[in-house]
Design an enzyme around this catalytic site. Sequence first.
Site, PDB file in Angstrom:
ATOM      1  N   ARG A   1       2.197  28.704   6.295  1.00  0.00           N
ATOM      2  CA  ARG A   1       2.875  29.992   6.198  1.00  0.00           C
ATOM      3  C   ARG A   1       1.780  31.046   6.111  1.00  0.00           C
ATOM      4  NH1 ARG A   1       6.847  27.732   7.674  1.00  0.00           N
ATOM      5  NH2 ARG A   1       8.844  27.531   6.618  1.00  0.00           N
TER       6      ARG A   1
ATOM      7  N   GLU B   1       5.462  38.758   9.752  1.00  0.00           N
ATOM      8  CA  GLU B   1       5.992  38.247  11.024  1.00  0.00           C
ATOM      9  C   GLU B   1       7.254  39.008  11.396  1.00  0.00           C
ATOM     10  OE1 GLU B   1       6.434  33.983  10.762  1.00  0.00           O
ATOM     11  OE2 GLU B   1       4.299  33.686  10.422  1.00  0.00           O
TER      12      GLU B   1
ATOM     13  N   HIS C   1       4.652  31.695  15.598  1.00  0.00           N
ATOM     14  CA  HIS C   1       5.352  30.774  14.681  1.00  0.00           C
ATOM     15  C   HIS C   1       6.254  29.808  15.466  1.00  0.00           C
ATOM     16  CE1 HIS C   1       6.873  30.346  10.279  1.00  0.00           C
ATOM     17  NE2 HIS C   1       6.972  29.195  10.934  1.00  0.00           N
TER      18      HIS C   1
HETATM   19  P1  NAP Z   1       5.228  17.947   2.727  1.00  0.00           P
HETATM   20  O1  NAP Z   1       5.487  16.621   3.333  1.00  0.00           O
HETATM   21  O2  NAP Z   1       5.949  18.345   1.497  1.00  0.00           O
HETATM   22  O3  NAP Z   1       3.654  18.035   2.497  1.00  0.00           O
HETATM   23  C1  NAP Z   1       3.036  19.096   1.849  1.00  0.00           C
HETATM   24  C2  NAP Z   1       1.691  18.618   1.361  1.00  0.00           C
HETATM   25  O4  NAP Z   1       1.016  19.735   0.775  1.00  0.00           O
HETATM   26  C3  NAP Z   1       1.805  17.535   0.307  1.00  0.00           C
HETATM   27  O5  NAP Z   1       1.000  16.463   0.679  1.00  0.00           O
HETATM   28  C4  NAP Z   1       1.325  18.201  -0.967  1.00  0.00           C
HETATM   29  O6  NAP Z   1       0.616  17.258  -1.738  1.00  0.00           O
HETATM   30  C5  NAP Z   1       0.406  19.298  -0.437  1.00  0.00           C
HETATM   31  N1  NAP Z   1       0.324  20.423  -1.373  1.00  0.00           N
HETATM   32  C6  NAP Z   1       1.327  21.093  -1.941  1.00  0.00           C
HETATM   33  N2  NAP Z   1       0.838  22.020  -2.790  1.00  0.00           N
HETATM   34  C7  NAP Z   1      -0.510  21.902  -2.745  1.00  0.00           C
HETATM   35  C8  NAP Z   1      -1.577  22.548  -3.413  1.00  0.00           C
HETATM   36  N3  NAP Z   1      -1.351  23.519  -4.309  1.00  0.00           N
HETATM   37  N4  NAP Z   1      -2.832  22.165  -3.121  1.00  0.00           N
HETATM   38  C9  NAP Z   1      -3.065  21.176  -2.233  1.00  0.00           C
HETATM   39  N5  NAP Z   1      -2.114  20.515  -1.577  1.00  0.00           N
HETATM   40  C10 NAP Z   1      -0.841  20.874  -1.840  1.00  0.00           C
HETATM   41  O7  NAP Z   1       5.514  19.114   3.769  1.00  0.00           O
HETATM   42  P2  NAP Z   1       5.389  19.082   5.362  1.00  0.00           P
HETATM   43  O8  NAP Z   1       6.679  18.644   5.938  1.00  0.00           O
HETATM   44  O9  NAP Z   1       4.130  18.392   5.757  1.00  0.00           O
HETATM   45  O10 NAP Z   1       5.276  20.658   5.642  1.00  0.00           O
HETATM   46  C11 NAP Z   1       4.263  21.436   5.046  1.00  0.00           C
HETATM   47  C12 NAP Z   1       4.519  22.916   5.289  1.00  0.00           C
HETATM   48  O11 NAP Z   1       4.295  23.220   6.648  1.00  0.00           O
HETATM   49  C13 NAP Z   1       5.959  23.380   5.046  1.00  0.00           C
HETATM   50  O12 NAP Z   1       6.223  23.613   3.694  1.00  0.00           O
HETATM   51  C14 NAP Z   1       6.038  24.647   5.861  1.00  0.00           C
HETATM   52  O13 NAP Z   1       5.686  25.767   5.114  1.00  0.00           O
HETATM   53  C15 NAP Z   1       4.996  24.414   6.956  1.00  0.00           C
HETATM   54  N6  NAP Z   1       5.639  24.256   8.275  1.00  0.00           N
HETATM   55  C16 NAP Z   1       5.331  25.144   9.255  1.00  0.00           C
HETATM   56  C17 NAP Z   1       5.932  25.032  10.496  1.00  0.00           C
HETATM   57  C18 NAP Z   1       5.592  25.992  11.604  1.00  0.00           C
HETATM   58  O14 NAP Z   1       6.443  26.250  12.443  1.00  0.00           O
HETATM   59  N7  NAP Z   1       4.378  26.487  11.640  1.00  0.00           N
HETATM   60  C19 NAP Z   1       6.866  24.030  10.734  1.00  0.00           C
HETATM   61  C20 NAP Z   1       7.159  23.144   9.708  1.00  0.00           C
HETATM   62  C21 NAP Z   1       6.535  23.276   8.471  1.00  0.00           C
HETATM   63  P3  NAP Z   1       0.477  17.401  -3.325  1.00  0.00           P
HETATM   64  O15 NAP Z   1       1.825  17.791  -3.839  1.00  0.00           O
HETATM   65  O16 NAP Z   1       0.032  16.053  -3.750  1.00  0.00           O
HETATM   66  O17 NAP Z   1      -0.543  18.438  -3.570  1.00  0.00           O
END
Ligand code: NAP
Length: 328
Positions: free
Chosen positions: A238, A267, A286
């Site tokens: 994000r 955005e 995005h």
């Molecule tokens: P996920 O499976 O929940 O993975 C998020 C990862 O981030 C987890 O491994 C978590 O591990 C880590 N994390 C969370 N807080 C953290 C912190 N403070 N420091 C370090 N690591 C941290 O989520 P996902 O499905 O991979 O998606 C991740 C994000 O991508 C979404 O939340 C969304 O904002 C973004 N996204 C963007 C798009 C786009 O169109 N560009 C599309 C989909 C998603 P720990 O909790 O162990 O730290």
Amino acid sequence: MIKPKVLIASRISKEAEAYIGTYCDYERWEGPRQIPQEVLFEKLQDKEGAILTGIPVNEELLSHAPKLRVASNVSVGYNNFDIKAMKARGIIGTNTPGVLENTVADLVMGLMLATARRISELDHYVKAGRWKREDNKNLFGLDVYGTTLGIIGMGRIGEAIAKRAKFGFDMEVRYYNRTRKYEAEKHLGVVYSDFETLLKTSDFVVLIVPLTEDTYHMIGTKEFALMKESAFFINASRGQTVDEEALIRALENKELLGAGLDVFETEPVQPDNPLLRLPNVITVPHIGSSTEKTRRCMAMTAAKNLVAALQGDITDSCVPELRRKGSR
Ligand code: NAP
């Protein structure tokens, strides 16, 4: 049986709408633009459920939605949910994990390749008729294969990126999370790194964490200073996870070689944003999950989540912070 009243305030596919129609009495926002707030608040008065992707579900909205029980997002990110406000009113929030990882990971690889091999810049160069036979070194880029990738956020998308990088591009993959992922280390051959070491040693730094209070401006002046001058920075999480002014300064001061950005602090990105003038920055609007197939899957997942939650089935798609005791 009386069907629950639902508002579809964000765009979804026809199939997803039909699915909702089978179980709910629904109203849909027709406009091409985001639903105006006063219309949203008026329509939410009698609704028990709503598809509200990207719309802040906060105290103000909830005060206009006295019957609301479920807010469903057509996205995996749920930073639009004010967890405290929703929890206080017992509102369930759902998202769509499990259907978009590969699509987002493909885009991240695309941004890595596009920045390092200057694909967008050289596309303009050819189309502008500037390609001459004597051109040689000025068209060179840098390799992606065999380099070191640092992934911040080894979640579902992080793992999908790691798989591509490791097995498709023979990269050494390091990751930083708050918790170690031993399974991923075993299956994907990725190596856990502390935050600073990852920033200092990676040729590509990919940020793919959720936007939370902890991750707001997680990458700023200090972090860019730690990165290699030859590194590329990719953000597909994000926009607010990065201090954009610090990114601009780092790129202008050549503390970084380039950046590939799918997300921005504001955005749609403003036309006067300096990032748009920097030749070493690749921007896309995005589009991480934007393929026909994935968006349809996401819409159907969101529709099913909404119906299931209204029927009392709190599935895994209910965001963890809002899952009730006893639910899966
Ligand atoms: P996920 O499976 O929940 O993975 C998020 C990862 O981030 C987890 O491994 C978590 O591990 C880590 N994390 C969370 N807080 C953290 C912190 N403070 N420091 C370090 N690591 C941290 O989520 P996902 O499905 O991979 O998606 C991740 C994000 O991508 C979404 O939340 C969304 O904002 C973004 N996204 C963007 C798009 C786009 O169109 N560009 C599309 C989909 C998603 P720990 O909790 O162990 O730290």
